[in-house]
Write a protein that holds these residues in place. Sequence first.
Motif, PDB file in Angstrom:
ATOM      1  N   ASP A 166      35.947  23.949   6.541  1.00 31.85           N
ATOM      2  CA  ASP A 166      37.068  23.701   5.640  1.00 31.85           C
ATOM      3  C   ASP A 166      36.591  23.127   4.310  1.00 31.85           C
ATOM      4  O   ASP A 166      35.535  22.477   4.245  1.00 31.85           O
ATOM      5  N   PRO A 167      37.341  23.325   3.243  1.00 30.24           N
ATOM      6  CA  PRO A 167      36.976  22.727   1.953  1.00 30.24           C
ATOM      7  C   PRO A 167      36.811  21.215   2.052  1.00 30.24           C
ATOM      8  O   PRO A 167      37.481  20.558   2.855  1.00 30.24           O
ATOM      9  N   VAL A 168      35.919  20.683   1.247  1.00 31.33           N
ATOM     10  CA  VAL A 168      35.696  19.241   1.221  1.00 31.33           C
ATOM     11  C   VAL A 168      36.995  18.515   0.881  1.00 31.33           C
ATOM     12  O   VAL A 168      37.288  17.441   1.414  1.00 31.33           O
ATOM     13  N   ALA A 169      37.784  19.102   0.001  1.00 32.30           N
ATOM     14  CA  ALA A 169      39.050  18.481  -0.397  1.00 32.30           C
ATOM     15  C   ALA A 169      39.947  18.231   0.808  1.00 32.30           C
ATOM     16  O   ALA A 169      40.670  17.227   0.860  1.00 32.30           O
ATOM     17  N   LYS A 170      39.892  19.124   1.782  1.00 30.03           N
ATOM     18  CA  LYS A 170      40.699  18.954   2.991  1.00 30.03           C
ATOM     19  C   LYS A 170      40.070  17.927   3.926  1.00 30.03           C
ATOM     20  O   LYS A 170      40.746  17.026   4.423  1.00 30.03           O
ATOM     21  N   THR A 171      38.774  18.068   4.162  1.00 27.41           N
ATOM     22  CA  THR A 171      38.091  17.158   5.090  1.00 27.41           C
ATOM     23  C   THR A 171      38.170  15.712   4.625  1.00 27.41           C
ATOM     24  O   THR A 171      38.335  14.787   5.426  1.00 27.41           O
ATOM     25  N   VAL A 225      37.502  32.936   9.828  1.00 26.47           N
ATOM     26  CA  VAL A 225      37.974  31.762   9.093  1.00 26.47           C
ATOM     27  C   VAL A 225      39.346  32.045   8.479  1.00 26.47           C
ATOM     28  O   VAL A 225      40.243  31.184   8.503  1.00 26.47           O
ATOM     29  N   GLN A 226      39.518  33.243   7.963  1.00 23.58           N
ATOM     30  CA  GLN A 226      40.817  33.617   7.402  1.00 23.58           C
ATOM     31  C   GLN A 226      41.922  33.498   8.450  1.00 23.58           C
ATOM     32  O   GLN A 226      43.012  32.995   8.165  1.00 23.58           O
ATOM     33  N   ASN A 227      41.627  33.966   9.658  1.00 23.90           N
ATOM     34  CA  ASN A 227      42.617  33.977  10.744  1.00 23.90           C
ATOM     35  C   ASN A 227      42.641  32.672  11.532  1.00 23.90           C
ATOM     36  O   ASN A 227      43.469  32.499  12.424  1.00 23.90           O
ATOM     37  N   ARG A 228      41.704  31.793  11.197  1.00 22.54           N
ATOM     38  CA  ARG A 228      41.574  30.512  11.906  1.00 22.54           C
ATOM     39  C   ARG A 228      41.488  30.748  13.421  1.00 22.54           C
ATOM     40  O   ARG A 228      42.082  30.053  14.242  1.00 22.54           O
ATOM     41  N   SER A 229      40.703  31.738  13.754  1.00 25.04           N
ATOM     42  CA  SER A 229      40.610  32.132  15.164  1.00 25.04           C
ATOM     43  C   SER A 229      39.199  32.611  15.482  1.00 25.04           C
ATOM     44  O   SER A 229      38.684  33.532  14.842  1.00 25.04           O
TER      45      SER A 229
END
Length: 345
Positions: free
Chosen positions: A215-220, A197-201
């Motif tokens: 992803d955080p709810v704030a983003k979604t 998740v850190q590397n988005r990979s």
Amino acid sequence: MTVLGTSIPELRLVLGLVIVWATLHFTFEYFTASGKSSVTKAIIPSCSRNTTTSHFDGKVSTSLLHASSLSRSTNSKPSINIWLINSTHPFFMCNAPKTGCTAWRFFYYYLNEYYSNSARNVSDIPNAQHDPGWIHHPGREMFDFRASTNPELFSKADRFLVVRNPYVRFVSSYMDWQSRAGDVRANVSFSQFIEMVQNRSVPENMGSTLWDHIDPVAKTCDYTMVGYAAFLRVEEQSLWYDALLNEYNLTEPMEQYKRDTGNTVFEHGLNADSTVYSLVESIVGAQPWPGKALASSHHRGSSNKIFQFYTSPQIVDVVTKLVWDDLVHFSYPVWDGNPNSFRYV
């Protein structure tokens, strides 16, 4: 050293007990004097950013819902993840994945498509517990009820989002991610998942990843873009469930939905026999407020398993950075990794 014949440790203990007694007594007085809704008013924690008012009308606005720091404005933009709830008092709601969205989306679909349409056959809606994936099929995304297709109503209707303790939701995201690609993900540890998740990979052999489940709810829910009136915490659903239904004329539709489909969204655990003593752990955030949500096959029971995964302060620190937006925007307590200090709200 003594004061009036009492040792300092003893004096501190007495003062502490007096403070606890006064707090519980005050809460109990609210509860007994005004009924169940007043216990909410007395003990629900205020949003630290804007507690004086929320941006929607109604009796529940100052006692049940956390006012958002973002007011509704003409500059707000609709999110693709926010749905119109077409009640007699329409509003918009964003239920991000891993916040109990399946149960609510079944109800929204029923309300928008079936409740006032006698030509539709409710037997088309399956049991949400046994077939939770049905509502997430692209053919049932209810595009007619997207905010983008209702711009005029979006500009004036109330908007809410449902949120969840970020540490718990992240564990739920991990368990959900593991379950979606069979054995190939079974041996991926929590620490390895965090690194991905850190590397988005994610390695290609592990299949596609539903990032909106992580992803955080704030983003979604595009929190900083939409301009929400308030947020609703899953852990406090027993406090706001009835009030939300009453405020937006959904009480009767919800009962009809249960009769027509056999599905249940939520059953709160507060009743006339509830006592402050029995709710102390919920009051201080050590436990969620009692209630029973839909336990579909997507249900992971992550709320009771977090200490199996957060095994060191170092792991907690990394996840804290990943979920920081939700901690800040929705006033969840930052955790130091000590199991004894963890608070759901």
